[in-house]
Enzyme design. Structure first.
Site, mmCIF file in Angstrom:
data_model
loop_
_atom_site.group_PDB
_atom_site.id
_atom_site.type_symbol
_atom_site.label_atom_id
_atom_site.label_comp_id
_atom_site.label_asym_id
_atom_site.label_seq_id
_atom_site.Cartn_x
_atom_site.Cartn_y
_atom_site.Cartn_z
ATOM 1 N N ASP A 289 35.090 -44.934 -3.633
ATOM 2 C CA ASP A 289 34.547 -44.405 -4.887
ATOM 3 C C ASP A 289 35.744 -44.243 -5.834
ATOM 4 O OD1 ASP A 289 32.982 -43.425 -6.912
ATOM 5 O OD2 ASP A 289 31.994 -41.877 -5.714
HETATM 6 C C1 BGC Z 1 30.541 -42.316 -8.927
HETATM 7 C C2 BGC Z 1 30.046 -43.642 -8.401
HETATM 8 C C3 BGC Z 1 30.137 -44.687 -9.489
HETATM 9 C C4 BGC Z 1 31.572 -44.782 -9.957
HETATM 10 C C5 BGC Z 1 31.779 -45.817 -11.037
HETATM 11 C C6 BGC Z 1 31.906 -42.446 -9.553
HETATM 12 O O1 BGC Z 1 32.245 -41.266 -10.206
HETATM 13 O O2 BGC Z 1 30.561 -41.374 -7.888
HETATM 14 O O3 BGC Z 1 28.734 -43.511 -7.951
HETATM 15 O O4 BGC Z 1 29.675 -45.918 -9.009
HETATM 16 O O5 BGC Z 1 31.949 -43.513 -10.477
HETATM 17 O O6 BGC Z 1 31.149 -45.474 -12.196
#
Ligand code: BGC
Length: 707
Positions: free
Chosen positions: A272
């Site tokens: 993530d």
């Molecule tokens: C989120 C993810 C997301 C990523 C990119 C993160 O803060 O937890 O679910 O895909 O950002 O936007």
């Protein structure tokens, strides 16, 4: 004359065939389904390209570029890969921090009803269509990797991201998610299962340590991931939290052991965004790609020189990126030009999802559908003039917004009177009140189960002053309804309906269709009743802070999953706690009768199957759809087991008077539990009860089975 009859008959037959094709929108008649390269072929191709790469090139592959890209390598004909969020449609992102992403964006994308409302449809086929539509929009936007489906578990009603997920039950989530993955990938877009694993709170999400035992992981939190993997998902995103003391994105236990070995995942794993801290651990964990940029891997060259990271780790990581790249034929992708027919089709899927996802919780004296003698219908509420949606990375703007006010005006005309802030007198004098309340749920923080004060006051003013109040809840998760549930005449749980959801709401209020959604969650009376209660460290309070600034100073804190496998209805049933509305519950404008439960055999052989057959009949006067649910109960077991576990369901459309037979097959795995000693599913002989019903509480038929 005879010729004419034959012609008319032939014509009607042709129309019938056409109608059934359009209604079913079956996969067979549709567009070509993208076929990925099989693992071995993709692996071979990845090997051959890896052999041509320099070490620097390999290192450039294992961390993200410009926040949402995998770097291109023109020398070897590798194009850049763009990733985009996520589960309820394509997030159009013109800016990300200081980065201008305008030139990569689609002009518009469809805002679908939120995923928890897709789960409330209990319709896996619709999940396929929904996800196929999202995948098609990815193709139109040159998006190679969809950063979804989000699929964590509804453990606590306060979690800010529940709207992005699919509810509390592992079986229901698994069935919806496997079709979601197939739908997205049928378009040649990668589906990313996220967030692995046990990432079920947004409260200081980068600081929470989920303490979960192995059996619970396998029975509650892993099955949806397993289903997504078996459906062919090409990517997994690890989570922000720690699992049993290790950051998921750099944990060999989480990635190598659980994800790869136990669940059999062979493709791309990514972190993530900003969630890993130690490059050495990361390289050894089975992780492949650090997103959105190299932080833990920033000094990877030095780490390589110092022997902290080995070339074979870098090879493995780069190869994994290449493998998914070739399996999904990223170099040959052509951008599909978006056209209005595509968007129209997607809007119709969004509408159908809202129609099937809205849940009717209460309908005293059948006030709904609203009858024509109600001449003066007062509408008020939070999301009447603006569209409700969940926030954060999953946010989708949509287009052609159908506002509640416009849709209800179109349906009820002069009978509808809108008041932003009605006086008590106005509430009292209306024939009926449509009172909309809601919450703003978002990634990044959890929100209270109790409604914000202004919302609670609004609903109390309505229900206390008009006994014909219909409450319309617009939220992405459970809310507290305890102080007004009994006074409300009717309650519709409408979730976040996306750009066209209010049309479905108007159709339901007017009786053009019967509601057929069923809760994918339990609605508890008080938050303290719930299994996750107490997860916030003593003395702390909920906050809302999108920038994550508060998070930095917060110590790592433990979230103990001490309820074990008893999550959702498993908890309330075991503890005998009265809930407000049970899992699987939802009313219709018609009524259904269940009958003729037959088991194909009274005894179950270890490698066999048992067919559970029964009939559902529409005994009311309106057309409707019913989701029949099958739960198993282990009568006696050597380990604690839930009172009931969902193991099958089927949704059927029924005309008045019509009945349909339903057959659900159960196999060995359906009766088994996870044994941490053997690290496998264990099938224990003995008696089981098969429950069939309209919700987890409303059981209509039962039979015992000997294993
Ligand atoms: C989120 C993810 C997301 C990523 C990119 C993160 O803060 O937890 O679910 O895909 O950002 O936007």
């Amino acid at each position: 004359m005879q010729k004419e009859i034959i012609f008319v008959m032939a014509l009607s037959a042709a129309i019938l065939v056409l109608c059934s094709q359009v209604k079913g929108q079956s996969r067979a008649m549709k567009k070509e389904i993208f076929q990925p390269l099989p693992y071995d072929a993709a692996d071979k191709k990845a090997d051959s390209v890896l052999a041509l790469m320099t070490s620097d090139e390999k290192m450039s592959m294992i961390s993200g570029d410009r926040s949402f890209f995998i770097r291109p390598l023109p020398r070897l004909n590798l194009s850049e890969v763009y990733m985009s969020d996520a589960t309820q449609g394509v997030h159009i992102r013109e800016k990300f921090r200081d980065l201008d992403l305008t030139r990569y964006q689609l002009q518009k994308s469809t805002a679908f009803p939120c995923p928890i409302s897709l789960a409330a449809t209990w319709n896996p086929e619709l999940s396929y269509q929904y996800a196929e539509a999202v995948g098609e929009e990815c193709r139109a936007g040159n998006i190679g990797i969809l950063l979804g489906p989000g699929m964590n578990s509804y453990r606590i009603s306060q979690c800010g991201r529940n709207f992005e997920y699919f509810g509390e039950d592992p079986f229901l989530r698994a069935r919806i998610i496997e079709e979601y993955v197939k739908g997205v990938q049928s378009t040649g877009t990668v589906a990313t299962l996220k967030h692995f694993v046990a990432n079920n709170t947004e409260y200081f999400r980068r600081r929470s340590n989920s303490i979960v035992d192995e059996r619970t992981l396998h029975e509650i939190y892993l099955p949806p991931f397993k289903a997504g993997i078996d459906a062919g998902a090409q990517a997994v995103m690890t989570s922000y939290n720690l699992l049993n003391g290790e950051w998921c994105g750099q944990s060999a236990n989480v990635i190598n052991t659980i994800l790869r070995k136990q669940l059999g995942f062979k493709w791309l794993v990514m972190t993530d965004w900003w969630s890993v801290y130690d490059g050495e651990k990361l390289a050894q964990s089975g992780q492949d790609l650090e997103m959105p940029q190299a932080v833990a891997l920033k000094e990877v060259q030095t780490m390589l020189k110092d022997g902290k990271v080995k070339m074979e780790d870098i090879n493995r990581m780069a190869k994994s990126v290449l493998r998914t790249y070739y399996a999904m034929k990223m170099s040959d992708r052509k951008k599909n030009l978006p056209d209005s027919a595509m968007y129209d089709h997607h809007e119709s899927i969004a509408l159908q999802t809202a129609r099937e996802g809205i849940v009717l919780l209460k309908n005293d004296k059948n006030i709904l559908p609203l009858k024509s003698d109600l001449k003066n219908i007062l509408l008020t509420g939070k999301y009447v003039e603006k569209l409700a949606k969940g926030g954060g990375s999953a946010e989708v703007k949509g287009f052609n917004h159908r506002l509640m006010l416009d849709e209800l005006k179109a349906e009820f005309g002069q009978r509808l009177i809108y008041e932003r802030n009605p006086s008590i007198e106005q509430i009292k004098s209306a024939d009926a009140v449509l009172c909309n309340i809601g919450t703003d749920d978002s990634e990044g923080w959890d929100r209270a189960f109790a409604l914000p004060e202004d919302q609670e006051k609004r609903v109390l003013d309505c229900v206390n002053n008009n006994s014909n109040t219909v409450v319309i809840v617009t939220s992405g998760s459970g809310i507290r309804m305890t102080d007004w549930d009994t006074q409300a005449r009717a309650i519709l749980y409408a979730w976040y309906g996306g750009q066209i959801g209010n049309k479905a709401l108007a159709e339901i209020l007017a009786g053009k269709i019967s509601p057929s959604g069923k809760l994918p969650i339990t609605l508890e009376k008080e938050f303290k009743d719930s299994p996750g209660y107490g997860y916030i460290p003593a003395g702390e309070e909920l906050y809302a802070d999108w920038n994550g600034n508060k998070e930095k100073g917060h110590p790592v804190y433990d979230v103990r999953y001490s309820e074990g496998i008893f999550v959702g209805y498993r908890w309330y049933e075991k503890k005998n706690i009265q809930t407000l509305y049970p899992f699987g519950y939802g009313l219709s404008y018609t009524t259904f009768e269940y009958s003729d439960l037959v088991l194909s055999n009274d005894e179950f052989q270890e490698n066999g199957i048992v067919k559970v057959s029964f009939t559902v009949k529409n005994i009311g006067k309106k057309t409707g759809a019913e989701t029949a649910q099958l739960y198993i109960q282990d009568v006696e077991s050597t380990v604690p087991r839930p009172v009931k576990e969902l193991k099958g369901f089927q949704k059927v459309d029924l005309q008045p008077g019509e009945s349909k037979p339903i057959v659900i097959e159960l196999n060995k795995k359906d009766f088994s539990f996870w044994n941490p000693d053997t690290k496998d599913w264990f099938f224990e002989k003995g008696a089981f009860i098969i429950h069939v019903g309209a919700s987890s509480k409303d059981i209509r038929l039962r039979k015992q089975l000997e294993l």
